[in-house]
Design an enzyme around this catalytic site. Structure first.
Site, short mmCIF file in Angstrom:
data_model
loop_
_atom_site.label_atom_id
_atom_site.label_comp_id
_atom_site.label_asym_id
_atom_site.label_seq_id
_atom_site.Cartn_x
_atom_site.Cartn_y
_atom_site.Cartn_z
N ASP A 90 58.79 56.87 -31.47
CA ASP A 90 58.65 55.70 -30.61
C ASP A 90 59.91 54.85 -30.86
O ASP A 90 60.61 55.04 -31.85
CB ASP A 90 57.38 54.95 -31.02
CG ASP A 90 57.25 53.63 -30.32
OD1 ASP A 90 57.42 53.60 -29.10
OD2 ASP A 90 56.98 52.61 -31.00
N GLY B 194 53.04 48.86 -27.35
CA GLY B 194 53.12 50.24 -26.90
C GLY B 194 52.74 50.45 -25.45
O GLY B 194 53.05 51.49 -24.86
N ARG C 29 55.08 47.71 -19.48
CA ARG C 29 55.27 46.30 -19.13
C ARG C 29 54.15 45.81 -18.21
O ARG C 29 53.55 44.75 -18.42
CB ARG C 29 56.63 46.14 -18.45
CG ARG C 29 57.13 44.70 -18.40
CD ARG C 29 58.45 44.64 -17.65
NE ARG C 29 59.42 45.59 -18.17
CZ ARG C 29 60.50 46.00 -17.51
NH1 ARG C 29 60.75 45.53 -16.30
NH2 ARG C 29 61.33 46.88 -18.03
N ASP D 51 60.49 50.86 -29.94
CA ASP D 51 60.27 49.47 -30.39
C ASP D 51 59.32 49.44 -31.59
O ASP D 51 58.18 49.90 -31.50
CB ASP D 51 59.66 48.65 -29.25
CG ASP D 51 60.55 48.60 -28.03
OD1 ASP D 51 61.66 48.07 -28.12
OD2 ASP D 51 60.13 49.11 -26.96
C1 BG6 Z 1 57.00 49.51 -25.69
C2 BG6 Z 1 56.74 48.23 -26.44
O1 BG6 Z 1 57.86 50.32 -26.45
O2 BG6 Z 1 57.63 49.26 -24.44
C3 BG6 Z 1 56.00 47.24 -25.59
O3 BG6 Z 1 55.97 48.53 -27.58
C4 BG6 Z 1 56.72 47.04 -24.26
O4 BG6 Z 1 55.87 46.03 -26.30
C5 BG6 Z 1 56.89 48.40 -23.58
O5 BG6 Z 1 55.96 46.19 -23.42
C6 BG6 Z 1 57.61 48.30 -22.24
O6 BG6 Z 1 58.95 47.92 -22.45
P1 BG6 Z 1 59.94 47.45 -21.32
O7 BG6 Z 1 61.26 47.36 -22.04
O8 BG6 Z 1 59.94 48.50 -20.26
O9 BG6 Z 1 59.46 46.15 -20.80
MG MG Z 2 56.34 50.71 -30.73
#
Ligand code: BG6
Ligand code: MG
Length: 213
Positions: A9, A46, A49, A11
């Protein structure tokens, strides 16, 4: 278990951007006059958005129109991207680079399995794109985590069976996704997940490949 591939993963596992997501969502929740704290944030970690905004609106029993939702999603992403402008190699979490290098030396396949639509941009900022044989992100899946699609596509791209792959995750939705897909799961930096993952570590530096040969 003899490992043939690793799926990471992004983030909260590779880079410390979970806090930037949290700050941006907190600002959105405040605009909507919705109470949003760290425990609530655990529920959206996870998720995509769009699904994250749905959960936040449910917390406040608010229903946005289609266009309002689009506006808030755009605003959240703008705030998030502004906050990670200066992201660089120093923001890599402990042990990441060492594990990527060790895995490459041992000819393991490496994949990224992230819900983020900003994943490729972030990997570039961190100068680690080239370590990955396969990158599956929020742009590539129809069913986001906790659905296993992102990890199953990663396994397919690596040409490996799920039982030969370890998934590293910091979010409950991600551990669930990997377990549903049949992968060996390692929870990273989140002791609350110790009962649902196969293993639980504080950071990737604690994961020793020599124990899986
Ligand atoms: C995930 C994060 O990796 O990505 C979430 O854990 C985040 O917190 C999700 O909302 C979507 O990310 P992004 O960058 O497309 O807004
Ligand atoms: Mg994560």
């Amino acid at each position: 278990m003899k490992i043939k591939g690793l799926i990471f993963d992004l983030d909260g596992v590779i880079v410390s951007t979970e806090i930037n997501h949290f700050d941006a969502w907190s600002a959105i929740a405040e605009q909507l006059s919705i109470e949003f704290n760290e425990a609530d944030n655990e529920k959206i970690k996870g998720l995509s958005r769009s699904d994250s905004l749905d959960v936040i609106c449910d917390l406040g029993s608010i229903q946005l129109t289609y266009y309002e939702k689009l506006e808030y999603l755009e605003l959240k992403n703008k705030m998030y991207l502004d906050s990670i402008q200066s992201l660089n190699k120093d923001d890599l979490l402990p042990g990441v680079l060492h594990l990527l290098k060790q895995a490459k030396k041992k000819d393991l396949k490496l994949a990224l399995g992230s819900s983020s639509k900003n994943a490729k941009y972030i990997l570039q900022k961190l100068f680690i794109t080239d370590y990955f044989d396969v990158i599956i992100d929020g742009n590539d899946v129809e069913s986001p985590k906790p659905d296993p699609e992102v990890f199953l596509k990663g396994a397919e791209g690596m040409g490996l069976n799920v039982e030969d792959i370890v998934v590293f995750e910091d979010a409950e939705s991600g551990i669930l996704a990997a377990q549903t897909g049949g992968f060996y799961t390692v929870a990273v930096g989140n002791r609350k997940l110790k009962n649902c993952a196969d293993e639980c570590i504080d950071h990737l530096g604690e994961f020793l490949l020599k124990n899986y040969e």
